[in-house]
Design an enzyme around this catalytic site. Structure first.
Site, PDB file in Angstrom:
ATOM      1  N   PHE A 123       0.879  -1.175   0.000  1.00 43.21           N
ATOM      2  CA  PHE A 123       0.000   0.000   0.000  1.00 43.21           C
ATOM      3  C   PHE A 123       0.912   1.218   0.000  1.00 43.21           C
ATOM      4  O   PHE A 123       1.667   1.419   0.959  1.00 43.21           O
ATOM      5  CB  PHE A 123      -0.850  -0.070   1.277  1.00 43.21           C
ATOM      6  CG  PHE A 123      -1.825   1.049   1.500  1.00 43.21           C
ATOM      7  CD1 PHE A 123      -3.117   0.981   0.997  1.00 43.21           C
ATOM      8  CD2 PHE A 123      -1.471   2.151   2.274  1.00 43.21           C
ATOM      9  CE1 PHE A 123      -4.039   1.988   1.260  1.00 43.21           C
ATOM     10  CE2 PHE A 123      -2.390   3.166   2.533  1.00 43.21           C
ATOM     11  CZ  PHE A 123      -3.673   3.081   2.022  1.00 43.21           C
ATOM     12  N   GLU A 127       5.013   9.533   1.085  1.00 42.72           N
ATOM     13  CA  GLU A 127       6.037  10.031   0.163  1.00 42.72           C
ATOM     14  C   GLU A 127       7.105  10.739   0.981  1.00 42.72           C
ATOM     15  O   GLU A 127       6.866  11.079   2.150  1.00 42.72           O
ATOM     16  CB  GLU A 127       5.406  11.020  -0.825  1.00 42.72           C
ATOM     17  CG  GLU A 127       4.346  10.380  -1.690  1.00 42.72           C
ATOM     18  CD  GLU A 127       3.870  11.300  -2.813  1.00 42.72           C
ATOM     19  OE1 GLU A 127       4.262  12.501  -2.827  1.00 42.72           O
ATOM     20  OE2 GLU A 127       3.122  10.814  -3.671  1.00 42.72           O
ATOM     21  N   ILE A 157       7.533   1.815   2.347  1.00 44.83           N
ATOM     22  CA  ILE A 157       6.478   0.897   1.918  1.00 44.83           C
ATOM     23  C   ILE A 157       6.730  -0.528   2.428  1.00 44.83           C
ATOM     24  O   ILE A 157       7.682  -1.195   2.009  1.00 44.83           O
ATOM     25  CB  ILE A 157       6.326   0.913   0.368  1.00 44.83           C
ATOM     26  CG1 ILE A 157       6.174   2.364  -0.129  1.00 44.83           C
ATOM     27  CG2 ILE A 157       5.146   0.039  -0.051  1.00 44.83           C
ATOM     28  CD1 ILE A 157       5.052   3.160   0.517  1.00 44.83           C
ATOM     29  N   THR A 158       5.832  -0.969   3.307  1.00 45.70           N
ATOM     30  CA  THR A 158       5.904  -2.338   3.833  1.00 45.70           C
ATOM     31  C   THR A 158       5.640  -3.313   2.683  1.00 45.70           C
ATOM     32  O   THR A 158       4.731  -3.074   1.877  1.00 45.70           O
ATOM     33  CB  THR A 158       4.827  -2.539   4.928  1.00 45.70           C
ATOM     34  OG1 THR A 158       5.028  -1.561   5.933  1.00 45.70           O
ATOM     35  CG2 THR A 158       4.911  -3.932   5.533  1.00 45.70           C
ATOM     36  N   GLY A 242      -7.153  -0.628   8.854  1.00 43.57           N
ATOM     37  CA  GLY A 242      -5.751  -0.998   9.063  1.00 43.57           C
ATOM     38  C   GLY A 242      -5.324  -0.740  10.494  1.00 43.57           C
ATOM     39  O   GLY A 242      -4.540  -1.496  11.077  1.00 43.57           O
ATOM     40  N   ARG A 268      13.889 -15.938  38.425  1.00 41.97           N
ATOM     41  CA  ARG A 268      15.063 -15.198  38.892  1.00 41.97           C
ATOM     42  C   ARG A 268      15.069 -15.051  40.420  1.00 41.97           C
ATOM     43  O   ARG A 268      14.080 -14.600  41.007  1.00 41.97           O
ATOM     44  CB  ARG A 268      15.058 -13.804  38.234  1.00 41.97           C
ATOM     45  CG  ARG A 268      16.090 -12.858  38.750  1.00 41.97           C
ATOM     46  CD  ARG A 268      17.482 -13.253  38.297  1.00 41.97           C
ATOM     47  NE  ARG A 268      18.472 -12.297  38.768  1.00 41.97           N
ATOM     48  CZ  ARG A 268      19.770 -12.462  38.620  1.00 41.97           C
ATOM     49  NH1 ARG A 268      20.248 -13.549  38.015  1.00 41.97           N
ATOM     50  NH2 ARG A 268      20.611 -11.551  39.061  1.00 41.97           N
ATOM     51  N   GLU A 363       0.864   3.653   9.826  1.00 47.70           N
ATOM     52  CA  GLU A 363      -0.606   3.709   9.673  1.00 47.70           C
ATOM     53  C   GLU A 363      -1.220   4.850  10.502  1.00 47.70           C
ATOM     54  O   GLU A 363      -2.304   4.726  11.060  1.00 47.70           O
ATOM     55  CB  GLU A 363      -1.239   2.345   9.953  1.00 47.70           C
ATOM     56  CG  GLU A 363      -0.709   1.315   8.953  1.00 47.70           C
ATOM     57  CD  GLU A 363      -1.584   0.124   8.695  1.00 47.70           C
ATOM     58  OE1 GLU A 363      -2.795   0.220   8.916  1.00 47.70           O
ATOM     59  OE2 GLU A 363      -1.033  -0.891   8.246  1.00 47.70           O
TER      60      GLU A 363
END
Ligand code: CAA
Length: 381
Positions: A123, A127, A157-158, A242, A268, A363
């Site tokens: 997608f 820019e 861009i993924t 999204g 621990r 996103e």
């Protein structure tokens, strides 16, 4: 109000959990170091229906609801947030938009292979000079008989180097500002379309992020999505959903941090006892658990509203804003509980911190989510 998940939801949650633990976990640490893209994992996820979860079966999808998608995203991101974002972009930014706004030609030719996971999508809105201020698109798409010529650069861009199909927002009419932006589906290999080198990122290193360039790139007019001038609305409407995906990714990371912190605190020993006996640690674990639950509830509420066909823009933004903050805070607390061991790569919590930060950025940054929420509040009063 019913907080119970259905049998189907529980089944999907379990199958996503099993897949994540058996197929993703074994290579997650190595891929974080090498920044290798998980090709084989993504292929298997396609075969299991995880890449087009909400798409109708007639278009190759699993036909499930948004709650199912959110639950699967949480389980997968809990094990590897890099795989989570690859899945999220394909499902919510690409498949969703194509099913809702694509022509029948687009659905038959592109949505079916994307939903089946045979092809991967990206997608491209951001820019170099239009990130949060997304209306200022500089990429141009000039009409020329039966095609458009794209010129411009896209950033961050993924799935950028790996995607077979990219949804590109570009300006078809400059005079109309954001109402002159349109969306195009561009196929990998189209002359004039190229990608930059993979970014060397702080986190989600196994996912693929790069810039894209378009130089006189000829795209057929039939690859216009929805209609000319609707590209900005397309991007906003798609991002609303999204954000539920990224909120789920953040919940997954926050829950992974909590689980790691609980496990470590019980193992621990210090001052002659396990550190889980100390109230300072117990208070931190309690706060982490409350945050995970609250973030999950906000996320599933937004998903439920979307499934019910009710407004969910504000709720999706609230879920992303809160869950992403919790992902970062819980990762920091998990490191604190681990002490020095939390700061080295032998333990997973330092990756959770590196992976969590991006959820406050992509996103829509947290600041953009606050704008979306405030506008919804002020419009409704
Ligand atoms: N849902 C639906 N429509 C919306 C919307 C929303 N959340 N927000 C704005 N819009 C619509 C408005 O209604 C308006 O539409 P009309 O002109 O048709 O009436 C249009 O968008 C313009 O809105 P504004 O006048 O409010 O514009 P603005 O410049 O003041 O604000 C913005 C817009 C909300 C800041 C928007 O630019 C924005 O959301 N920016 C963030 C962009 C973003 O999220 N980028 C993420 C990149 S993608 C990514 O990260 C993917 C990846 O690879 C992981």
């Amino acid at each position: 109000m019913n907080f119970d998940l259905t049998e189907e939801h529980l089944m999907i949650q379990e199958s996503a959990r099993d897949f994540a633990l058996n197929e993703i976990a074994p290579t997650a640490v190595q891929r974080d170091k090498s920044a290798e893209f998980p090709y084989e994992i993504v292929k298997k996820m396609g075969e299991l229906g995880f890449m087009g979860m909400m798409v109708a079966p007639e278009y190759g999808g699993a036909g499930l609801d948004t709650i199912s998608y959110a639950l699967a995203m949480i389980e997968i991101s809990k094990v590897d947030a890099s795989v989570g974002v690859i899945m999220s972009v394909n499902n919510s930014l690409v498949c969703y938009g194509l099913e809702k706004y694509g022509s029948d030609f687009i659905k038959q030719k592109y949505l079916i292979p994307l939903a089946k996971g045979e092809k991967l999508g990206a997608f491209a809105l951001s820019e170099p000079e239009a990130g949060s201020d997304a209306t200022k698109q500089r990429t141009m798409a000039d009409k020329d008989e039966n095609h458009f010529r794209l010129n411009g650069i896209k950033n961050w861009i993924t799935n950028g180097t790996t995607a077979d199909y990219v949804l590109v927002m570009a300006t078809t009419n400059k005079e109309l500002a954001h109402k002159g932006i349109s969306t195009f589906l561009v196929e990998k290999g189209t002359p004039g379309f190229d990608h930059g080198i993979k970014e060397d990122k702080l986190g989600i290193r196994s996912s693929d992020t790069c810039s894209l360039t378009f130089e006189n790139c000829k795209v057929p007019a039939e690859n216009l999505i929805w209609e000319e001038g609707k590209g900005f609305n397309f991007a906003m409407n798609t991002l609303n959903g999204g954000r539920i995906g990224i909120a789920s990714q953040a919940v997954g990371i926050a829950e992974a941090s909590l689980d790691a912190a609980v496990k470590y605190a019980k193992e621990r020993k210090a001052f002659g006892q396990t550190i889980s006996n100390f109230q300072a640690i117990q208070f931190m674990l309690s706060d982490m658990a409350v945050k995970v639950d609250a973030a999950k509830m906000l996320t599933l509420k937004a998903a439920a509203l979307k499934d019910a066909g009710k407004p969910y823009i504000k709720e999706g933004a609230m879920a992303k804003l809160y869950a992403s903050k919790v992902a970062v805070q819980n990762a920091l607390d998990a490191i604190q509980i681990h002490g020095g061991y939390g700061y080295v790569r032998d333990y997973l919590v330092e990756r959770y911190l590196r992976d969590s930060k991006i959820t406050e950025i992509y996103e829509g940054t947290s600041e953009i989510q606050k704008i979306v929420i405030a506008r919804a509040l002020l419009d409704s009063k």
